[in-house]
Scaffold this active site. Structure first.
Site, PDB file in Angstrom:
ATOM      1  N   LYS A  21       0.822  -1.219   0.000  1.00 27.61           N
ATOM      2  CA  LYS A  21       0.000   0.000   0.000  1.00 27.61           C
ATOM      3  C   LYS A  21       0.852   1.263   0.000  1.00 27.61           C
ATOM      4  O   LYS A  21       0.629   2.160  -0.788  1.00 27.61           O
ATOM      5  CB  LYS A  21      -0.900   0.066   1.243  1.00 27.61           C
ATOM      6  CG  LYS A  21      -2.113  -0.811   1.204  1.00 27.61           C
ATOM      7  CD  LYS A  21      -3.107  -0.444   2.302  1.00 27.61           C
ATOM      8  CE  LYS A  21      -2.547  -0.466   3.708  1.00 27.61           C
ATOM      9  NZ  LYS A  21      -2.144  -1.796   4.190  1.00 27.61           N
ATOM     10  N   ARG A  95     -10.459   1.675   7.771  1.00 21.90           N
ATOM     11  CA  ARG A  95     -10.082   0.310   8.136  1.00 21.90           C
ATOM     12  C   ARG A  95     -11.190  -0.401   8.895  1.00 21.90           C
ATOM     13  O   ARG A  95     -11.019  -1.569   9.232  1.00 21.90           O
ATOM     14  CB  ARG A  95      -8.851   0.366   9.042  1.00 21.90           C
ATOM     15  CG  ARG A  95      -7.540  -0.046   8.364  1.00 21.90           C
ATOM     16  CD  ARG A  95      -6.457   0.248   9.366  1.00 21.90           C
ATOM     17  NE  ARG A  95      -5.243  -0.484   9.240  1.00 21.90           N
ATOM     18  CZ  ARG A  95      -4.119   0.015   8.729  1.00 21.90           C
ATOM     19  NH1 ARG A  95      -4.108   1.198   8.173  1.00 21.90           N
ATOM     20  NH2 ARG A  95      -3.013  -0.685   8.765  1.00 21.90           N
ATOM     21  N   ARG A 134      10.808  -6.578   5.702  1.00 19.28           N
ATOM     22  CA  ARG A 134      10.680  -5.191   6.152  1.00 19.28           C
ATOM     23  C   ARG A 134      11.112  -5.052   7.610  1.00 19.28           C
ATOM     24  O   ARG A 134      11.717  -4.058   7.993  1.00 19.28           O
ATOM     25  CB  ARG A 134       9.226  -4.729   5.985  1.00 19.28           C
ATOM     26  CG  ARG A 134       9.040  -3.260   6.255  1.00 19.28           C
ATOM     27  CD  ARG A 134       7.709  -2.778   5.731  1.00 19.28           C
ATOM     28  NE  ARG A 134       6.631  -3.049   6.655  1.00 19.28           N
ATOM     29  CZ  ARG A 134       5.337  -2.787   6.394  1.00 19.28           C
ATOM     30  NH1 ARG A 134       4.993  -2.288   5.232  1.00 19.28           N
ATOM     31  NH2 ARG A 134       4.413  -3.042   7.280  1.00 19.28           N
ATOM     32  N   ARG A 140      10.638  -1.819  11.984  1.00 18.22           N
ATOM     33  CA  ARG A 140       9.347  -1.371  12.504  1.00 18.22           C
ATOM     34  C   ARG A 140       8.924  -2.278  13.637  1.00 18.22           C
ATOM     35  O   ARG A 140       8.912  -3.488  13.501  1.00 18.22           O
ATOM     36  CB  ARG A 140       8.293  -1.401  11.384  1.00 18.22           C
ATOM     37  CG  ARG A 140       7.963  -0.031  10.846  1.00 18.22           C
ATOM     38  CD  ARG A 140       6.956  -0.093   9.738  1.00 18.22           C
ATOM     39  NE  ARG A 140       5.619  -0.480  10.184  1.00 18.22           N
ATOM     40  CZ  ARG A 140       4.520  -0.263   9.460  1.00 18.22           C
ATOM     41  NH1 ARG A 140       4.626   0.334   8.273  1.00 18.22           N
ATOM     42  NH2 ARG A 140       3.356  -0.646   9.891  1.00 18.22           N
ATOM     43  N   ARG A 151      -1.877  -8.482  13.127  1.00 21.16           N
ATOM     44  CA  ARG A 151      -2.322  -7.438  12.188  1.00 21.16           C
ATOM     45  C   ARG A 151      -3.099  -8.054  11.035  1.00 21.16           C
ATOM     46  O   ARG A 151      -4.068  -7.483  10.551  1.00 21.16           O
ATOM     47  CB  ARG A 151      -1.124  -6.634  11.684  1.00 21.16           C
ATOM     48  CG  ARG A 151      -0.589  -5.675  12.758  1.00 21.16           C
ATOM     49  CD  ARG A 151       0.771  -5.132  12.407  1.00 21.16           C
ATOM     50  NE  ARG A 151       0.746  -4.354  11.192  1.00 21.16           N
ATOM     51  CZ  ARG A 151       1.783  -4.210  10.377  1.00 21.16           C
ATOM     52  NH1 ARG A 151       2.913  -4.801  10.640  1.00 21.16           N
ATOM     53  NH2 ARG A 151       1.684  -3.475   9.308  1.00 21.16           N
TER      54      ARG A 151
HETATM   55  P1  AMP Z   1      -0.040   1.086   8.565  1.00 22.63           P
HETATM   56  O1  AMP Z   1       1.222   1.850   8.392  1.00 22.63           O
HETATM   57  O2  AMP Z   1      -1.163   1.587   7.678  1.00 22.63           O
HETATM   58  O3  AMP Z   1       0.134  -0.401   8.436  1.00 22.63           O
HETATM   59  O4  AMP Z   1      -0.536   1.358  10.063  1.00 22.63           O
HETATM   60  C1  AMP Z   1       0.251   0.997  11.177  1.00 22.63           C
HETATM   61  C2  AMP Z   1      -0.620   0.904  12.423  1.00 22.63           C
HETATM   62  O5  AMP Z   1      -1.230   2.169  12.700  1.00 22.63           O
HETATM   63  C3  AMP Z   1      -1.788  -0.075  12.327  1.00 22.63           C
HETATM   64  O6  AMP Z   1      -1.401  -1.402  12.621  1.00 22.63           O
HETATM   65  C4  AMP Z   1      -2.744   0.508  13.361  1.00 22.63           C
HETATM   66  O7  AMP Z   1      -2.314   0.206  14.673  1.00 22.63           O
HETATM   67  C5  AMP Z   1      -2.556   2.008  13.166  1.00 22.63           C
HETATM   68  N1  AMP Z   1      -3.491   2.532  12.134  1.00 22.63           N
HETATM   69  C6  AMP Z   1      -3.166   3.058  10.917  1.00 22.63           C
HETATM   70  N2  AMP Z   1      -4.257   3.436  10.244  1.00 22.63           N
HETATM   71  C7  AMP Z   1      -5.313   3.148  11.050  1.00 22.63           C
HETATM   72  C8  AMP Z   1      -6.725   3.280  10.914  1.00 22.63           C
HETATM   73  N3  AMP Z   1      -7.279   3.796   9.792  1.00 22.63           N
HETATM   74  N4  AMP Z   1      -7.495   2.873  11.943  1.00 22.63           N
HETATM   75  C9  AMP Z   1      -6.961   2.359  13.070  1.00 22.63           C
HETATM   76  N5  AMP Z   1      -5.650   2.195  13.264  1.00 22.63           N
HETATM   77  C10 AMP Z   1      -4.823   2.584  12.261  1.00 22.63           C
END
Ligand code: AMP
Length: 193
Positions: A21, A95, A134, A140, A151
């Site tokens: 993404k 999400r 990654r 991370r 996740r």
């Molecule tokens: P990402 O970089 O999009 O994978 O997001 C990393 C983490 O941030 C996720 O595992 C969630 O803990 C939090 N997060 C990001 N976007 C959202 C969202 N739209 N709703 C809830 N938690 C989010």
């Protein structure tokens, strides 16, 4: 059409962790002249700065759970409200069904329609392979094996249902996310209006 890229445009990029993404969002935002809004990046920046929101989100993110809808919606709302026209690529939002409903409401209030929802599809073995790579490269804290598994589970339970939601609205484009970055981005370019 490239020549018309001045009016409102709202594209969503969805997909499980490791689907690519972030990479595709950056490319797509560049080619379509959209502002990329990544809720994950925004949250990581809050954590790094130690804001109130960052302190609330940190442990939740480390566990691979979702940050509560009200916090996420407020964060996105303040960004969208300031955009005129609304030209945005949303990466990792919505999400949950609650976030999707809130986005509909925000867009309605701005008089804007969703352009398209792009769902990147990648086989699970490949997702695990990419995420462990990654974890090694970027360090991370939410890329360790048990958190990754959580996740993915959270994605399946809370986010996957949104794919049908956008399908029913006729806005969904399922994209094969296997292959090189350029191959995948070419597939996305082909289907977007
Ligand atoms: P990402 O970089 O999009 O994978 O997001 C990393 C983490 O941030 C996720 O595992 C969630 O803990 C939090 N997060 C990001 N976007 C959202 C969202 N739209 N709703 C809830 N938690 C989010």
């Amino acid at each position: 059409m490239a020549s018309e890229r001045t009016g409102a445009e709202v594209v969503l990029l969805m997909g499980p962790p490791g689907a690519g993404k972030g990479t595709q969002a950056a490319k797509l935002a560049g080619t379509r002249a959209l502002r990329k809004l990544s809720t994950g990046d925004m949250l990581r920046s809050h954590v790094a700065k130690g804001t109130d929101l960052g302190r609330k989100a940190e442990g939740i993110m480390r566990a691979g759970e979702l940050v509560p809808d009200d916090l996420i919606i407020a964060m996105v709302e303040s960004e969208l409200a300031a955009m005129k026209p609304v030209r945005v690529l949303l990466d990792g939002f919505p999400r949950t069904p609650g976030q999707a409903a809130a986005l509909d409401e925000l867009l309605r209030a701005q008089g804007v329609a969703l352009t398209a929802a792009v769902a990147l599809e990648v086989e699970e073995d490949e997702l695990v392979r990419r995420l462990s790579g990654r974890a090694a490269e970027e360090g991370r804290s939410d890329d360790s094996e048990d958190v990754v598994r959580n996740r993915m589970d959270v994605y399946r339970r809370q986010t996957q249902p949104l794919i049908d939601y956008y399908g029913e609205q006729g806005k969904l484009h399922r994209i094969d996310g296997m292959g090189s970055v350029d191959e995948v981005s070419a597939r996305i370019d082909e289907v977007l209006p």
